[in-house]
Design a protein around this motif. Sequence first.
Motif, PDB file in Angstrom:
ATOM      1  N   ASP A  95      41.615  52.086  34.544  1.00 24.46           N
ATOM      2  CA  ASP A  95      42.608  52.501  33.554  1.00 24.46           C
ATOM      3  C   ASP A  95      43.674  53.355  34.241  1.00 24.46           C
ATOM      4  O   ASP A  95      44.365  54.139  33.608  1.00 24.46           O
ATOM      5  N   PHE A  96      43.802  53.207  35.563  1.00 27.93           N
ATOM      6  CA  PHE A  96      44.793  53.944  36.334  1.00 27.93           C
ATOM      7  C   PHE A  96      45.180  53.106  37.556  1.00 27.93           C
ATOM      8  O   PHE A  96      44.516  52.115  37.888  1.00 27.93           O
ATOM      9  N   LYS A  97      46.247  53.509  38.206  1.00 22.64           N
ATOM     10  CA  LYS A  97      46.684  52.842  39.425  1.00 22.64           C
ATOM     11  C   LYS A  97      46.065  53.557  40.625  1.00 22.64           C
ATOM     12  O   LYS A  97      46.032  54.785  40.682  1.00 22.64           O
ATOM     13  N   GLY A  98      45.560  52.777  41.574  1.00 21.12           N
ATOM     14  CA  GLY A  98      44.922  53.395  42.727  1.00 21.12           C
ATOM     15  C   GLY A  98      44.720  52.409  43.852  1.00 21.12           C
ATOM     16  O   GLY A  98      45.276  51.306  43.859  1.00 21.12           O
ATOM     17  N   ILE A  99      43.892  52.820  44.818  1.00 17.48           N
ATOM     18  CA  ILE A  99      43.613  51.999  46.000  1.00 17.48           C
ATOM     19  C   ILE A  99      42.101  51.908  46.180  1.00 17.48           C
ATOM     20  O   ILE A  99      41.402  52.933  46.192  1.00 17.48           O
ATOM     21  N   ALA A 100      41.599  50.668  46.277  1.00 22.59           N
ATOM     22  CA  ALA A 100      40.169  50.427  46.480  1.00 22.59           C
ATOM     23  C   ALA A 100      39.882  50.369  47.975  1.00 22.59           C
ATOM     24  O   ALA A 100      40.450  49.549  48.695  1.00 22.59           O
ATOM     25  N   LEU A 101      39.001  51.263  48.428  1.00 24.33           N
ATOM     26  CA  LEU A 101      38.642  51.312  49.843  1.00 24.33           C
ATOM     27  C   LEU A 101      37.304  50.619  50.076  1.00 24.33           C
ATOM     28  O   LEU A 101      36.356  50.818  49.317  1.00 24.33           O
ATOM     29  N   GLY A 102      37.239  49.818  51.114  1.00 26.51           N
ATOM     30  CA  GLY A 102      35.978  49.171  51.443  1.00 26.51           C
ATOM     31  C   GLY A 102      35.883  47.778  50.863  1.00 26.51           C
ATOM     32  O   GLY A 102      36.885  47.129  50.549  1.00 26.51           O
ATOM     33  N   ASP A 103      34.640  47.303  50.697  1.00 32.11           N
ATOM     34  CA  ASP A 103      34.377  45.905  50.343  1.00 32.11           C
ATOM     35  C   ASP A 103      34.461  45.654  48.846  1.00 32.11           C
ATOM     36  O   ASP A 103      33.446  45.392  48.181  1.00 32.11           O
ATOM     37  N   PHE A 104      35.659  45.765  48.309  1.00 33.45           N
ATOM     38  CA  PHE A 104      35.906  45.447  46.905  1.00 33.45           C
ATOM     39  C   PHE A 104      36.750  44.182  46.787  1.00 33.45           C
ATOM     40  O   PHE A 104      37.640  43.943  47.605  1.00 33.45           O
ATOM     41  N   TRP A 105      36.467  43.404  45.745  1.00 30.66           N
ATOM     42  CA  TRP A 105      37.439  42.438  45.264  1.00 30.66           C
ATOM     43  C   TRP A 105      38.201  43.119  44.133  1.00 30.66           C
ATOM     44  O   TRP A 105      37.595  43.781  43.285  1.00 30.66           O
ATOM     45  N   VAL A 106      39.511  42.952  44.118  1.00 32.43           N
ATOM     46  CA  VAL A 106      40.322  43.432  42.995  1.00 32.43           C
ATOM     47  C   VAL A 106      40.772  42.205  42.209  1.00 32.43           C
ATOM     48  O   VAL A 106      41.456  41.329  42.742  1.00 32.43           O
ATOM     49  N   LEU A 107      40.344  42.113  40.957  1.00 37.34           N
ATOM     50  CA  LEU A 107      40.575  40.926  40.128  1.00 37.34           C
ATOM     51  C   LEU A 107      41.542  41.241  38.989  1.00 37.34           C
ATOM     52  O   LEU A 107      41.404  42.271  38.320  1.00 37.34           O
ATOM     53  N   LYS A 108      42.482  40.340  38.791  1.00 40.34           N
ATOM     54  CA  LYS A 108      43.432  40.444  37.682  1.00 40.34           C
ATOM     55  C   LYS A 108      43.262  39.229  36.780  1.00 40.34           C
ATOM     56  O   LYS A 108      43.253  38.089  37.251  1.00 40.34           O
ATOM     57  N   SER A 109      43.115  39.473  35.498  1.00 36.83           N
ATOM     58  CA  SER A 109      42.923  38.368  34.559  1.00 36.83           C
ATOM     59  C   SER A 109      44.187  37.527  34.436  1.00 36.83           C
ATOM     60  O   SER A 109      45.301  38.052  34.478  1.00 36.83           O
ATOM     61  N   LYS A 110      43.997  36.212  34.285  1.00 40.36           N
ATOM     62  CA  LYS A 110      45.106  35.319  33.928  1.00 40.36           C
ATOM     63  C   LYS A 110      44.585  34.341  32.879  1.00 40.36           C
ATOM     64  O   LYS A 110      43.490  33.807  32.987  1.00 40.36           O
ATOM     65  N   ASN A 111      45.364  34.149  31.842  1.00 42.82           N
ATOM     66  CA  ASN A 111      44.956  33.291  30.724  1.00 42.82           C
ATOM     67  C   ASN A 111      43.606  33.728  30.153  1.00 42.82           C
ATOM     68  O   ASN A 111      42.823  32.905  29.674  1.00 42.82           O
ATOM     69  N   SER A 112      43.326  34.995  30.227  1.00 43.91           N
ATOM     70  CA  SER A 112      42.047  35.513  29.723  1.00 43.91           C
ATOM     71  C   SER A 112      42.198  36.999  29.417  1.00 43.91           C
ATOM     72  O   SER A 112      43.133  37.660  29.884  1.00 43.91           O
ATOM     73  N   GLU A 113      41.271  37.516  28.628  1.00 47.53           N
ATOM     74  CA  GLU A 113      41.258  38.921  28.233  1.00 47.53           C
ATOM     75  C   GLU A 113      40.556  39.741  29.320  1.00 47.53           C
ATOM     76  O   GLU A 113      39.403  39.469  29.661  1.00 47.53           O
ATOM     77  N   PRO A 114      41.215  40.768  29.908  1.00 41.65           N
ATOM     78  CA  PRO A 114      40.619  41.535  31.008  1.00 41.65           C
ATOM     79  C   PRO A 114      39.246  42.122  30.688  1.00 41.65           C
ATOM     80  O   PRO A 114      38.324  42.031  31.507  1.00 41.65           O
ATOM     81  N   LYS A 115      39.092  42.715  29.503  1.00 40.27           N
ATOM     82  CA  LYS A 115      37.812  43.344  29.163  1.00 40.27           C
ATOM     83  C   LYS A 115      36.707  42.292  29.014  1.00 40.27           C
ATOM     84  O   LYS A 115      35.534  42.569  29.302  1.00 40.27           O
ATOM     85  N   PHE A 116      37.074  41.084  28.568  1.00 42.44           N
ATOM     86  CA  PHE A 116      36.074  40.024  28.495  1.00 42.44           C
ATOM     87  C   PHE A 116      35.608  39.642  29.898  1.00 42.44           C
ATOM     88  O   PHE A 116      34.404  39.484  30.145  1.00 42.44           O
ATOM     89  N   VAL A 117      36.555  39.477  30.817  1.00 42.72           N
ATOM     90  CA  VAL A 117      36.196  39.124  32.192  1.00 42.72           C
ATOM     91  C   VAL A 117      35.303  40.206  32.801  1.00 42.72           C
ATOM     92  O   VAL A 117      34.350  39.911  33.527  1.00 42.72           O
ATOM     93  N   TYR A 118      35.607  41.461  32.476  1.00 39.90           N
ATOM     94  CA  TYR A 118      34.796  42.570  32.973  1.00 39.90           C
ATOM     95  C   TYR A 118      33.358  42.462  32.455  1.00 39.90           C
ATOM     96  O   TYR A 118      32.398  42.735  33.180  1.00 39.90           O
ATOM     97  N   SER A 119      33.197  42.027  31.212  1.00 45.32           N
ATOM     98  CA  SER A 119      31.855  41.805  30.666  1.00 45.32           C
ATOM     99  C   SER A 119      31.203  40.597  31.331  1.00 45.32           C
ATOM    100  O   SER A 119      30.002  40.613  31.631  1.00 45.32           O
TER     101      SER A 119
END
Length: 396
Positions: free
Chosen positions: A294-318
């Motif tokens: 819920d903020f802008k930042g930088i992920a350090l290490g072995d993360f994938w950063v995923l952005k929803s497309k044609n879908s609801e972000p909170k649903f994808v998170y579930s």
Amino acid sequence: MMSKKSPQLRFEGFTDDWEQRKLGDVISISSEKNGNQFSRADVLSVSREAGVVNQIEYQGRSFAGASIANYRVVHKGDLIYTKSPLKGAPNGIFKTSEAEGIVSPLYAVYQSREANAAFVGWLLSNDNFATHYLYPLVNKGSKNTLLVSDADAISGHLSFPNIEEQAKIVSFFTQLDNLIALHQRKLDLLKEQKKGYLQKMFPKNGAKVPELRFAGFADDWEERKLSDIVVRLTKSSNNNQLPKVEFEDIIAGEGRLNKDISRKFDDRKGTLFEPDNILYGKLRPYLKNWLFSDFKGIALGDFWVLKSKNSEPKFVYSLIQADNYQRVANDTSGTKMPRSDWKKVSSSNFSIPTSLEEQQKIGSFFKQLDNTIALHQRKLDLLKEQKKGFLQKMFV
């Protein structure tokens, strides 16, 4: 003349100083051995959080050795001292037993003589006692045992109030412990409920619809590749004005930060993320390091950063927390440092509702459930912190 003291915080009506007593005059060493009185089903052990527990009921199995004839008998109200370091308790701990049974000779068993047994248990399980009283005795200890004899452990002096004040203190901490246990049960229940909802609100393999669904939705869910509903962001940044997120900042499996990172600034380089992006820890995916930002930042290490497309972000998170996704993400190569395979995960099919409205309802439902779990966790943490404070202020 013996010195007398009083604690910082005490109940109304008690003004007398506490009296210093030799601990060995207040509790005595129990040397009663089992013989064949108790069986393996009666073996007890000590947990820092749960206290004295039945080993089989608490840990699922008994760790008793070949013979339990020399195990020490424990009666209700006896004090048990761990002579081996425990996690979070390097000096061992004292606990009062509410059950009868036997313990390994690695434990010391004491009985109360001239004091409320439960009060003595609280007094001896206090961190102040461990730091100021026990530590000088066990400083010579080895890695796995404390090398303190049963007699040495009770050789010093501690301060005691009269028996009425002891009873008041015991009642207070018993009620506080019961309240903590109640909140812990509520929290555990909520977490179990979430597991159940994740299983029932997403279709099982081969099914077209989930077992549990919001009213008004009847259409079959459709199979979609993950790459059709999310974009993996890879833009890197070392902006020293953006907070940094690492694995160590996330409470595994709960998607919450364990500390305030709003000013965790440095110039390390990582993957840039925006609000409503999803961070998924690809390293050792079974650790369940995920976060809905819920903020802008930088992920350090072995993360994938995923952005929803044609879908609801909170649903994808579930979705990434549900069994089908977890099964694919944990299909890894390597043993020591396994990582999720993006090619495999992104090309895998997952069931999603065709309706964005249904996706939004599911996503909002799980977000609200996460918020409720977080609220109960904060209440529980606050109670535990309050208990620590009372333990410091209500004993000498």
